[in-house]
Design an enzyme around this catalytic site. Structure first.
Site, PDB file in Angstrom:
ATOM      1  N   CYS A   1       0.835  -1.204   0.000  1.00 28.70           N
ATOM      2  CA  CYS A   1       0.000   0.000   0.000  1.00 28.70           C
ATOM      3  C   CYS A   1       0.872   1.256   0.000  1.00 28.70           C
ATOM      4  CB  CYS A   1      -0.999  -0.040   1.161  1.00 28.70           C
ATOM      5  SG  CYS A   1      -2.390   1.085   0.926  1.00 28.70           S
TER       6      CYS A   1
ATOM      7  N   GLU B   1      -2.313  -9.204   2.793  1.00 31.39           N
ATOM      8  CA  GLU B   1      -2.647  -9.704   4.139  1.00 31.39           C
ATOM      9  C   GLU B   1      -4.151  -9.737   4.390  1.00 31.39           C
ATOM     10  OE1 GLU B   1      -1.614  -6.690   3.450  1.00 31.39           O
ATOM     11  OE2 GLU B   1      -2.416  -5.208   4.832  1.00 31.39           O
TER      12      GLU B   1
ATOM     13  N   HIS C   1      -3.762  -5.189  -0.597  1.00 32.20           N
ATOM     14  CA  HIS C   1      -3.328  -5.731   0.688  1.00 32.20           C
ATOM     15  C   HIS C   1      -3.324  -7.261   0.648  1.00 32.20           C
ATOM     16  CE1 HIS C   1      -3.308  -2.007   3.072  1.00 32.20           C
ATOM     17  NE2 HIS C   1      -4.149  -1.615   2.135  1.00 32.20           N
TER      18      HIS C   1
END
Lengths: 208, 251
Positions: free
Chosen positions: A85, A192, A190
């Site tokens: 990001c 994650e 993202h």
């Protein structure tokens, strides 16, 4: 192998930590740190980033010696670094969020607001979008073209050299969502928070 | 192309799910972590926890729930209910919440939204607006719908966008629990006024209501609770239905 997640007190990095811990399964020694010595002895670094371009750069600069250490890691030692990001956005020469701010300058380009075509497109660009893989990147190993990834951002990285772009995503324009330049990797989305596909990318970075 | 999101919402009280999925194979029907995992494995685009813990001494239970959930679910997690201060937001984010939704505190003092979005980024600040139609306008309610602030919901939405909110979670109190569908008029009015994404909530009783929220209400995401909890529909069924109606979803 020693992997460090840079903890420079900018935004919430617990999800990043959780995803790496989930994937590594005791293969990797994960440090969450801003300690120069620890970063220096790392094999890989993850640079997360949340909030504005300016607030992230300011936070990096507020830790003495951190930027120098990262520069050396990336440009001299040429070890792998993954920016996520705003972590990716900071690779640029300059960012225009809040005010004009100098970036790390690792990949030439700028970070500016996504053109929302006069309000036709909502900002932030939030949610799951498909990625168009335009270049073989090691972090996309076993990840199919048009996979969904989770995005949340209002600014985009526009590199000067298109050759560094490894994936784009379609929003109001073709938004650059992944870059690779030698040992430098970055995702605007993202991993994650992108469920199994995202965790696969994390796994790929760990296994580089 | 950006996909419309489906967000199941779980009400959590004293660390336990109040209304939840009623599956026979659930080991512990009251465990929010297990339920969130079922939803994320089942294709939920995001998970929402609404903490309805009433007493202050049990308020910390939500932090553990968030901590455990974020170790097991790798989709975005939004947490709301009882968020009063920057410190509350900080704690939730540190436990692993990706977004925090603010309701009463935002009405009391919009600076909470201004400051938190500056400090943590707009991407994690959701303002939850509970709106009820009184006469010809919608008014904003606080304290779980008990108090009428008298504020106009449309003006308030704009103000929250200007204060730095990244998303608006709009609940129609008239529709909440009725299962007759979203208040489309309200959703449409707010979404056309603001440039940030709107999450529609309140009133879903069938899959068609989800489609209406997106198509007619212009919502970027739809939140629902009961249609998913009691096994009436799964998230994937909802997605397949929306897909068949030409609405882009992640499958």
């Amino acid at each position: 192998m020693k992997l460090s997640i840079v903890d420079y007190k900018s935004g919430n990095i617990s999800s990043v930590i959780n995803s790496f811990k989930k994937v590594e399964k005791d293969k990797v020694n994960i440090e969450v740190t801003a300690d120069i010595k620890k970063l220096n002895s790392s094999d890989k670094i993850v640079l997360p980033g949340q909030g504005s371009f300016k607030s992230c750069i300011d936070a990096l600069n507020s830790i003495s010696g951190l930027v120098d250490t990262l520069n050396e890691f990336v440009n001299v030692k040429k070890k792998p670094l993954l920016g996520i990001c705003v972590g990716l956005q900071m690779f640029a020469d300059v960012g225009y969020e809040e005010t004009e701010t100098k970036g790390l300058g690792w990949i030439s380009g700028k970070v500016s607001k996504i053109d929302n075509q006069g309000g036709k497109y909502k900002l932030p660009h939030i949610g799951w979008n498909e990625i168009n893989i335009v270049k073989d990147s090691k972090i996309f190993k076993s990840i199919e073209n048009n996979s969904h990834m989770y995005f949340v951002h209002s600014y985009e990285f526009i590199p000067n050299d298109n050759k560094v772009i490894s994936a784009t995503t379609d929003y109001s324009t073709k938004v650059v969502c992944s870059v690779e330049k030698e040992n430098i990797f970055g995702t605007q989305f993202h991993p994650e928070k992108s469920d199994k596909t995202g965790l696969k990318l994390v796994d790929n970075f760990i296994n580089l | 192309m950006l996909k419309n999101r489906i967000i199941p919402c779980l009400d959590v009280k004293n660390g336990r799910v109040v209304k939840g999925i009623n599956f026979v194979d659930l080991q512990d029907a009251g465990d929010p972590v297990e339920q969130a995992k079922i939803y994320s494995d089942g294709g939920a685009d995001e998970i929402c926890f609404l903490d309805i813990t009433a007493s202050n001494e049990n308020r910390d239970t939500i932090y553990n729930v968030v901590k455990e959930t974020s170790k097991k679910c790798f989709v975005p997690l939004t947490v709301g209910g009882g968020v009063r201060s920057i410190e509350d937001i900080n704690k939730l984010l540190n436990c692993g919440a990706d977004k925090v939704s603010i309701n009463t505190a935002a009405v009391k003092d919009s600076n909470v939204v201004l400051e938190s979005s500056k400090k943590f980024g707009s991407q994690c600040i959701v303002v939850a607006i509970d709106a009820k139609k009184n006469g010809d306008k919608w008014e904003v309610y606080t304290h779980g719908g008990r108090n009428n602030s008298g504020l106009d919901a449309l003006e308030f939405s704009k103000k929250m966008e200007d204060s730095g909110a990244g998303e608006l979670l709009v609940t129609s109190m008239d529709r909440d629990g009725t299962q007759i569908g979203y208040d489309i008029d309200l959703m449409k009015k707010i979404s056309s006024m603001v440039n940030i994404p709107l999450i529609a909530s309140g009133g879903v009783g069938n899959l068609d209501h989800l489609a209406e929220g997106i198509k007619d209400g212009n919502a970027s995401a739809v939140l629902a609770a009961s249609i998913f909890h009691y096994g009436k529909h799964s998230v994937i069924e909802a997605k397949e239905y929306l897909n068949s109606k030409g609405i882009p979803v992640r499958i």
